[in-house]
Design a protein around this motif. Structure first.
Motif, PDB file in Angstrom:
ATOM      1  N   GLU A   1       0.721  -1.398   0.101  1.00  0.00           N
ATOM      2  CA  GLU A   1      -0.072   0.129   0.018  1.00  0.00           C
ATOM      3  C   GLU A   1       0.899   1.167   0.010  1.00  0.00           C
ATOM      4  O   GLU A   1       0.312   2.457  -0.143  1.00  0.00           O
ATOM      5  N   THR A   2       2.215   1.371   0.356  1.00  0.00           N
ATOM      6  CA  THR A   2       3.129   2.396   0.070  1.00  0.00           C
ATOM      7  C   THR A   2       3.599   2.383  -0.979  1.00  0.00           C
ATOM      8  O   THR A   2       4.457   3.357  -1.199  1.00  0.00           O
ATOM      9  N   ALA A   3       3.539   1.526  -2.176  1.00  0.00           N
ATOM     10  CA  ALA A   3       4.084   1.547  -3.301  1.00  0.00           C
ATOM     11  C   ALA A   3       3.820   2.983  -3.940  1.00  0.00           C
ATOM     12  O   ALA A   3       4.823   3.348  -4.545  1.00  0.00           O
ATOM     13  N   THR A   4       2.651   3.572  -4.147  1.00  0.00           N
ATOM     14  CA  THR A   4       2.421   4.833  -4.858  1.00  0.00           C
ATOM     15  C   THR A   4       3.142   5.590  -4.146  1.00  0.00           C
ATOM     16  O   THR A   4       3.732   6.655  -4.577  1.00  0.00           O
ATOM     17  N   GLN A   5       3.173   5.891  -2.910  1.00  0.00           N
ATOM     18  CA  GLN A   5       3.811   6.877  -2.231  1.00  0.00           C
ATOM     19  C   GLN A   5       5.304   7.001  -2.304  1.00  0.00           C
ATOM     20  O   GLN A   5       6.026   7.939  -2.487  1.00  0.00           O
ATOM     21  N   ILE A   6       5.944   5.609  -2.386  1.00  0.00           N
ATOM     22  CA  ILE A   6       7.471   5.623  -2.526  1.00  0.00           C
ATOM     23  C   ILE A   6       7.554   6.179  -3.929  1.00  0.00           C
ATOM     24  O   ILE A   6       8.506   6.812  -4.217  1.00  0.00           O
ATOM     25  N   ALA A   7       6.911   5.711  -5.071  1.00  0.00           N
ATOM     26  CA  ALA A   7       6.959   6.136  -6.319  1.00  0.00           C
ATOM     27  C   ALA A   7       6.903   7.695  -6.537  1.00  0.00           C
ATOM     28  O   ALA A   7       7.634   8.196  -7.069  1.00  0.00           O
ATOM     29  N   ASP A   8       5.909   8.306  -5.916  1.00  0.00           N
ATOM     30  CA  ASP A   8       5.963   9.537  -5.889  1.00  0.00           C
ATOM     31  C   ASP A   8       7.088  10.135  -5.429  1.00  0.00           C
ATOM     32  O   ASP A   8       7.587  11.382  -5.843  1.00  0.00           O
ATOM     33  N   ALA A   9       7.494   9.944  -4.043  1.00  0.00           N
ATOM     34  CA  ALA A   9       8.635  10.567  -3.737  1.00  0.00           C
ATOM     35  C   ALA A   9      10.061  10.318  -4.622  1.00  0.00           C
ATOM     36  O   ALA A   9      10.813  11.117  -4.684  1.00  0.00           O
ATOM     37  N   ILE A  10      10.218   9.212  -5.228  1.00  0.00           N
ATOM     38  CA  ILE A  10      11.391   8.693  -6.266  1.00  0.00           C
ATOM     39  C   ILE A  10      11.119   9.672  -7.378  1.00  0.00           C
ATOM     40  O   ILE A  10      12.075  10.312  -7.697  1.00  0.00           O
ATOM     41  N   LEU A  11       9.980   9.965  -7.817  1.00  0.00           N
ATOM     42  CA  LEU A  11       9.662  10.674  -9.265  1.00  0.00           C
ATOM     43  C   LEU A  11      10.185  11.998  -8.912  1.00  0.00           C
ATOM     44  O   LEU A  11      10.478  12.805  -9.767  1.00  0.00           O
ATOM     45  N   SER A  12       9.898  12.590  -7.454  1.00  0.00           N
ATOM     46  CA  SER A  12      10.350  13.965  -7.251  1.00  0.00           C
ATOM     47  C   SER A  12      11.777  14.261  -7.527  1.00  0.00           C
ATOM     48  O   SER A  12      12.432  15.257  -7.691  1.00  0.00           O
ATOM     49  N   ALA A  13      12.606  13.287  -7.689  1.00  0.00           N
ATOM     50  CA  ALA A  13      14.145  13.502  -7.773  1.00  0.00           C
ATOM     51  C   ALA A  13      14.453  13.087  -9.304  1.00  0.00           C
ATOM     52  O   ALA A  13      15.784  13.192  -9.573  1.00  0.00           O
TER      53      ALA A  13
END
Length: 112
Positions: free
Chosen positions: A32-44
């Motif tokens: 369930e955290t996959a989307t949040q992790i993806a968003d954080a990674i994409l910020s870089a």
């Protein structure tokens, strides 16, 4: 300055460093955290990214898929994505899926 979203609890895991961004993965990376992790990674995105997975105690397949997708994007962008450490649990989960740390590295001395 890191591009963070206050609504994303994973945004605090990533920060701008001297030579790009640094992300410290949390101990628990459940599906369930996959989307949040993806968003954080994409910020870089479009910057070098260094990831530290030494604290990971649990990681589900959707989160590994996010990390694989990030490696693909960084490869396409011609940017480096390297790892400072990986926990035994992290390594075992990669191995279970037939993957290795090399599958997640981009642009370091050993990977093009």
């Amino acid at each position: 300055m890191a591009r963070k979203s206050a609504a994303n609890p994973m945004a605090s895991c990533i920060a701008e460093g001297e030579s790009g961004y640094v992300m410290t993965l949390p101990a628990s990376m459940q599906g369930e955290t996959a989307t949040q992790i993806a968003d954080a990674i994409l910020s870089a995105r479009t910057n070098a990214l260094i990831v530290d997975a030494t604290a990971v105690e649990r990681i589900d397949t959707p989160c590994i898929q996010v990390l694989m997708s990030a490696a693909r994007l960084w490869r396409e962008d011609g940017m480096s994505l390297t790892w400072t450490g990986r926990s035994t649990i992290f390594e075992e989960n990669l191995d279970t899926l037939g993957l290795s740390a090399a599958d997640l590295e981009v642009g370091d001395a050993n990977h093009a």
